[in-house]
Design a protein around this motif. Sequence first.
Motif, mmCIF file in Angstrom:
data_model
loop_
_atom_site.group_PDB
_atom_site.id
_atom_site.type_symbol
_atom_site.label_atom_id
_atom_site.label_comp_id
_atom_site.label_asym_id
_atom_site.label_seq_id
_atom_site.Cartn_x
_atom_site.Cartn_y
_atom_site.Cartn_z
ATOM 1 N N GLY A 27 -21.097 28.274 37.974
ATOM 2 C CA GLY A 27 -21.920 27.451 38.857
ATOM 3 C C GLY A 27 -23.196 26.967 38.205
ATOM 4 O O GLY A 27 -23.420 25.766 38.059
ATOM 5 N N LEU A 28 -24.054 27.908 37.785
ATOM 6 C CA LEU A 28 -25.367 27.548 37.246
ATOM 7 C C LEU A 28 -25.312 27.118 35.784
ATOM 8 O O LEU A 28 -26.130 26.329 35.343
ATOM 9 N N GLY A 29 -24.348 27.651 35.035
ATOM 10 C CA GLY A 29 -24.225 27.239 33.640
ATOM 11 C C GLY A 29 -24.813 28.215 32.632
ATOM 12 O O GLY A 29 -24.949 27.877 31.451
ATOM 13 N N LEU A 30 -25.168 29.438 33.078
ATOM 14 C CA LEU A 30 -25.625 30.452 32.131
ATOM 15 C C LEU A 30 -24.435 30.976 31.337
ATOM 16 O O LEU A 30 -23.288 30.760 31.713
ATOM 17 N N GLN A 88 -26.910 16.829 42.559
ATOM 18 C CA GLN A 88 -26.008 17.276 43.619
ATOM 19 C C GLN A 88 -24.747 17.921 43.053
ATOM 20 O O GLN A 88 -24.192 18.843 43.640
ATOM 21 N N ALA A 89 -24.314 17.482 41.869
ATOM 22 C CA ALA A 89 -23.124 18.085 41.248
ATOM 23 C C ALA A 89 -23.377 19.558 40.921
ATOM 24 O O ALA A 89 -22.464 20.384 41.033
ATOM 25 N N LEU A 90 -24.605 19.910 40.543
ATOM 26 C CA LEU A 90 -24.955 21.309 40.281
ATOM 27 C C LEU A 90 -24.892 22.116 41.574
ATOM 28 O O LEU A 90 -24.324 23.212 41.607
ATOM 29 N N ARG A 93 -21.306 22.676 42.452
ATOM 30 C CA ARG A 93 -20.695 23.731 41.616
ATOM 31 C C ARG A 93 -21.093 25.115 42.102
ATOM 32 O O ARG A 93 -20.270 26.030 42.154
ATOM 33 N N LEU A 94 -22.376 25.284 42.442
ATOM 34 C CA LEU A 94 -22.837 26.573 42.950
ATOM 35 C C LEU A 94 -22.118 26.925 44.251
ATOM 36 O O LEU A 94 -21.675 28.058 44.440
ATOM 37 N N GLU A 95 -21.970 25.946 45.139
ATOM 38 C CA GLU A 95 -21.285 26.202 46.409
ATOM 39 C C GLU A 95 -19.804 26.476 46.176
ATOM 40 O O GLU A 95 -19.216 27.325 46.863
ATOM 41 N N ALA A 96 -19.191 25.818 45.216
ATOM 42 C CA ALA A 96 -17.777 26.047 44.903
ATOM 43 C C ALA A 96 -17.553 27.427 44.291
ATOM 44 O O ALA A 96 -16.426 27.932 44.297
#
Length: 133
Positions: A27-30, A88-90, A93-96
Motif C-alpha cells: 500500500g504505502l510503498g515501504l 488518490q491512487a496511493l 492502494r492503502l484501502e485495497a
Amino acid sequence: MIDSTTRIRVARPSRDLAAAERFYVDGLGLDVLWRSTERVAGEHDLLMVGPPGAAWHFELTLDPERPLEPTPTVDDLFVVYLGAPVDQALVDRLEANRGTRVPAHNPYWDRYGVTVADPDGYLLVLCSRNWTV
C-alpha cells in the motif's frame, strides 16, 4: 548524542504481520528490511519495514504465545509529509490493502491531508505540506 543520522526504530504490536506488511509495503510503498523467518519459542515474530538506507524504520511485532492487542489512540499518528497533493491512487492502494480512510481527530490533518487507519488501527497521515525546521 542524537542528531539527524541517529538510527530510530518505532516498534508496534500487530495482530497480523502479513496484513501489516500488505498495508505498509504494497500500500504505502515501504520495503521489507528484515523479518523473522522461523518461529522460535519464547521470541517475537518480527517484521521491519521502511525506506532502504533511511535512519528510521518500523518494527512490527507479534508474540504468538502472549499476544498484545494494539491500543492506538486517535492521536497516535505516523505522518508522512509529501510536499504535494495526496495522490488518490496511493489512498486507493492503502484501502485495497486493508487500510480504512478515517476522519482525523485534529481537523488540521483533514485540511492538509488524508488519514488512513492501518489493519491494527494505527493512523497514517499523508500530509500535502512540507516539513521544515
